[in-house]
Structures are given as C-alpha cells and as structure tokens.
Design an enzyme around this catalytic site. Structure first.
Site, short mmCIF file in Angstrom:
data_model
loop_
_atom_site.label_atom_id
_atom_site.label_comp_id
_atom_site.label_asym_id
_atom_site.label_seq_id
_atom_site.Cartn_x
_atom_site.Cartn_y
_atom_site.Cartn_z
N SER A 1 0.65 -1.17 0.00
CA SER A 1 0.11 0.04 0.00
C SER A 1 0.49 1.29 0.11
O SER A 1 1.92 1.21 0.85
CB SER A 1 -0.73 0.04 1.24
OG SER A 1 -1.46 0.96 1.31
N LEU A 2 0.23 2.45 -0.79
CA LEU A 2 0.94 3.64 -0.72
C LEU A 2 0.68 4.51 0.50
O LEU A 2 1.31 5.50 0.58
CB LEU A 2 0.35 4.50 -1.92
CG LEU A 2 1.18 3.92 -3.45
CD1 LEU A 2 0.29 4.84 -4.53
CD2 LEU A 2 2.67 4.09 -3.52
N LYS B 1 -14.10 -3.59 2.61
CA LYS B 1 -14.82 -2.40 2.44
C LYS B 1 -16.14 -2.77 2.61
O LYS B 1 -16.86 -1.79 3.18
CB LYS B 1 -14.58 -1.98 0.84
CG LYS B 1 -13.16 -1.23 0.58
CD LYS B 1 -13.11 -0.81 -0.95
CE LYS B 1 -11.83 0.01 -0.94
NZ LYS B 1 -11.68 0.83 -2.23
N ASN C 1 -14.37 3.12 2.54
CA ASN C 1 -12.69 3.08 2.30
C ASN C 1 -11.97 3.95 3.55
O ASN C 1 -10.59 3.96 3.60
CB ASN C 1 -12.13 3.56 1.18
CG ASN C 1 -12.53 5.16 0.76
OD1 ASN C 1 -13.30 5.67 1.42
ND2 ASN C 1 -11.66 5.61 -0.15
N ASP D 1 -13.85 8.02 -2.27
CA ASP D 1 -13.66 7.83 -3.50
C ASP D 1 -14.31 8.76 -4.57
O ASP D 1 -13.86 9.55 -5.35
CB ASP D 1 -13.77 6.31 -4.05
CG ASP D 1 -12.66 5.50 -3.75
OD1 ASP D 1 -11.43 6.05 -3.62
OD2 ASP D 1 -12.85 4.22 -3.56
N LEU E 1 -9.02 6.60 -14.55
CA LEU E 1 -8.97 6.52 -13.28
C LEU E 1 -7.56 5.75 -12.93
O LEU E 1 -6.98 5.74 -11.82
CB LEU E 1 -10.03 5.70 -12.51
CG LEU E 1 -11.38 6.44 -12.58
CD1 LEU E 1 -12.37 5.64 -11.51
CD2 LEU E 1 -11.35 8.01 -12.39
N TYR F 1 -3.75 5.06 -12.33
CA TYR F 1 -2.56 6.00 -12.06
C TYR F 1 -1.34 5.18 -12.36
O TYR F 1 -0.38 5.70 -12.31
CB TYR F 1 -2.85 6.71 -10.79
CG TYR F 1 -3.13 5.38 -9.74
CD1 TYR F 1 -2.05 4.89 -9.15
CD2 TYR F 1 -4.35 5.17 -9.14
CE1 TYR F 1 -2.23 3.74 -8.17
CE2 TYR F 1 -4.70 4.35 -8.22
CZ TYR F 1 -3.77 3.66 -7.80
OH TYR F 1 -3.89 2.59 -6.91
N THR G 1 -8.94 -1.23 2.46
CA THR G 1 -8.89 -1.70 1.16
C THR G 1 -9.44 -3.22 1.04
O THR G 1 -10.00 -3.76 2.11
CB THR G 1 -7.40 -1.31 0.64
OG1 THR G 1 -7.52 -1.56 -0.71
CG2 THR G 1 -6.70 -2.10 1.31
N GLY H 1 -17.49 -1.79 -11.66
CA GLY H 1 -16.81 -2.11 -10.24
C GLY H 1 -17.07 -1.26 -9.23
O GLY H 1 -17.65 -0.12 -9.17
N GLY H 2 -16.13 -1.32 -8.32
CA GLY H 2 -16.19 -0.50 -7.06
C GLY H 2 -15.59 0.91 -7.40
O GLY H 2 -16.45 1.81 -6.79
#
Ligand code: NAP
Length: 274
Positions: A19-20, A70, A91, A107, A217, A219, A66, A134-135
């Site tokens: 995870s960032l 969720k 989230n 989000d 979306l 990245y 995450t 999707g999500g």
C-alpha cells in the site's frame, strides 16, 4: 519522533504491504506538523468487523480500508455517510468523539475534487459517460449523480453489472453502449483496462473529440496508451492521480480535522510512479 503521545492511524487489507498509504499519510502528517504515524496492518478476509472493534479498543485515530474489507466495515460501523449507505462499501473509518466509528467512502468526493483540480470541471448539469461498473465506477456514478449531473450513462463489459450499478444514479442514470461516449461532456475510464503493462484501451479513441474532458482512473502507469492517444488527438485527458490524492486528503481531514497538504501528497505519488 514516535512517543507515548503519538496517535496511530492505519490501513487494513489483504494484501496490504504494497500500500502507498503509509508513505502518503506519513509525509502528510510530517508536513502538517502532527504527532501522528501511519502503518499497514494485514487483516485476513472475514475479520473486517473485528478490525472495527479493535479500532475502538486500541484508540486508532483513523483507518483506511482496502480489499477485501470495504463491505464488511461498512456493515460493522456505528454510523455511515450517505455515500456508504448507497454503495455498501467504505474506504475510511473515523472515530467520533463518543468513541463510536463512522464509515466514509471518499472515492467519489475525491474524484470530483480531482476533476476540479485538473480540469476546473464541475459535473453539475453535464452529461457523463462511465466505462466500468466495479467498485471505482460505482463511487463515481454515485458522486456524479449526487453532484447534479444531467445524465450518467454506464457502459460495461458485463451488462448485468452495469444494470446494478446504474441504480446508484437514480433518475439520471441509464445503461448505454460504447458509442455513447461520443455525446458525453465527461468520459471516465473506471475499468482496469490499461493498468500496468496492459496497452489495450477501454474504447476506441476515435470515438472521442475535442471539447470533451476525459479521465482515466488508472494511475499506474501515469499515462496509459489510451491517454497518450487522446492527448495526441488534442483531447483534454487526465489520469487517476488526482482522485487518488484527493480521496486520501479527504480521509486525512476526517481524521485530523485539519486541511491536508495536498501538494505534498501529490508529490509522494508522482515520485512513486514517474
Ligand atoms: P473492479 O471492481 O475489479 O472493476 C473492474 C472493472 O473493469 C469492471 O467494470 C470490469 O468489467 C472492467 N474490466 C476489467 N477487465 C476488462 C476488460 N478486459 N475489458 C473490459 N472491461 C474490463 O476494479 P475497481 O476497484 O473498480 O478499479 C477499476 C480501475 O479504477 C482500476 O484501474 C483501478 O486502478 C482504478 N482506481 C483508481 C482509483 C484512483 O484513486 N485513481 C481508485 C480506485 C480504483 P466486468 O464487470 O465486465 O468484469
């Protein structure tokens, strides 16, 4: 320096070590001069509700959530935002002053804030086409309709999933097909097409034209093959970086009560992927 006074925040998920969020939020806490620290906590599937209880027991100051938790944390929280009630997924978990936990989904709001930042674009009264169901797509569909879009058209490989997702847009929603991107003011790729080494495209760039705004979306990479093709046709096209930054920035403010250092958070992610 971590001390007895330091507030701990965390991201839970499985997997979560990649995870960032720790890099992003620790840089933000430092820039805002807050005595907070952020860690990644692996939590196995099925233990989302237990993590909400643990958050109360341990006095965790804020949690990012995450996959695969969720939905479970949305169900286990004491209070939910309108977005969480609609999406059934959260989230972000925020401890309230009475010790109960509020679930948020940042989000959709992060997407809208990123769009304002990148393009100065407000979805109010605009026609929006979303590729995907999707999500991420669901959060964007809900937020665009809630922000007053005139039309929200959902286009997805699995039409059955599009039919479920479009309900989030209420009266302005309809299921469409890929040709509908030509008549939208805003076109969003919310599929996973184009991620990583995938050079395929979510729709033919020739369907799009100047005057439209496009957001991918994805990245990672920062410029997908689709974005590159659109930009070379001089169509305004943005990546998912701003949504990623703003959904985290909104969570930061929910937890700390102070404005997020958005520029610092953007640099952390940009450095990671450039
Ligand atoms: P998800 O729930 O797994 O949904 C994936 C979507 O992509 C589904 O609509 C799926 O269609 C579609 N799809 C996958 N492969 C496809 C293909 N080969 N052709 C056509 N459609 C395909 O994933 P998610 O969490 O919504 O994420 C979707 C994308 O958004 C990812 O690229 C992710 O990185 C990005 N994202 C960005 C941010 C951000 O902050 N920028 C946040 C969240 C997600 P079916 O329903 O037909 O399977």
């Amino acid at each position: 320096m971590i001390s007895g006074q330091t507030t701990v925040a965390a991201v839970i998920g499985d997997p979560v070590r990649h995870s960032l969020s720790p890099a992003l939020h620790n840089a933000a806490f430092a820039a805002a001069d807050l005595d907070w620290t952020f860690v990644a906590l692996p939590v196995v599937a099925g233990s989302g509700a237990a993590a909400v209880d643990a958050m109360k027991t341990l006095g965790i100051g804020g949690m990012s959530v995450t996959m695969p938790h969720k939905d479970a944390v949305a169900a286990a929280a004491d209070e939910v935002s309108d977005a969480v009630a609609a999406l059934g997924a959260a989230n972000c978990l925020v401890p309230m002053s009475d010790g109960r936990i509020r679930a948020e989904n940042t989000d959709g709001a992060g997407f809208l804030a990123g769009l304002r930042d990148d393009a100065g674009f407000d979805v109010g009264a605009k026609r929006v086409a979303i590729l995907g169901a999707g999500g991420a797509a669901r959060a964007v569909i809900h937020s665009c309709a809630a922000a007053g879009a005139a039309a929200v058209t959902v286009v997805n490989r699995s039409v059955a999933k599009a039919e479920i997702a479009v309900a989030l847009a209420g009266d302005v929603g309809r299921v469409g097909n890929v040709a509908d991107v030509a008549t939208a003011d805003l076109v969003i790729n919310a599929t996973s097409v184009g991620m990583g080494d995938d050079r395929s495209m979510p729709c033919d760039p020739a369907l799009l034209h100047g005057g439209q705004v496009v957001v991918d979306l994805v990245y990672n990479p920062l410029e997908t093959a689709w974005l590159a093709a659109l930009r070379s046709a001089e169509i305004e096209a943005h990546n998912g970086l701003s949504m990623l930054v703003h959904q985290a920035a909104i969570a930061f403010t929910h937890w700390t009560g102070v404005p997020a250092p958005v520029g610092v958070m953007r640099s952390v992610i940009q450095n990671k992927f450039s």
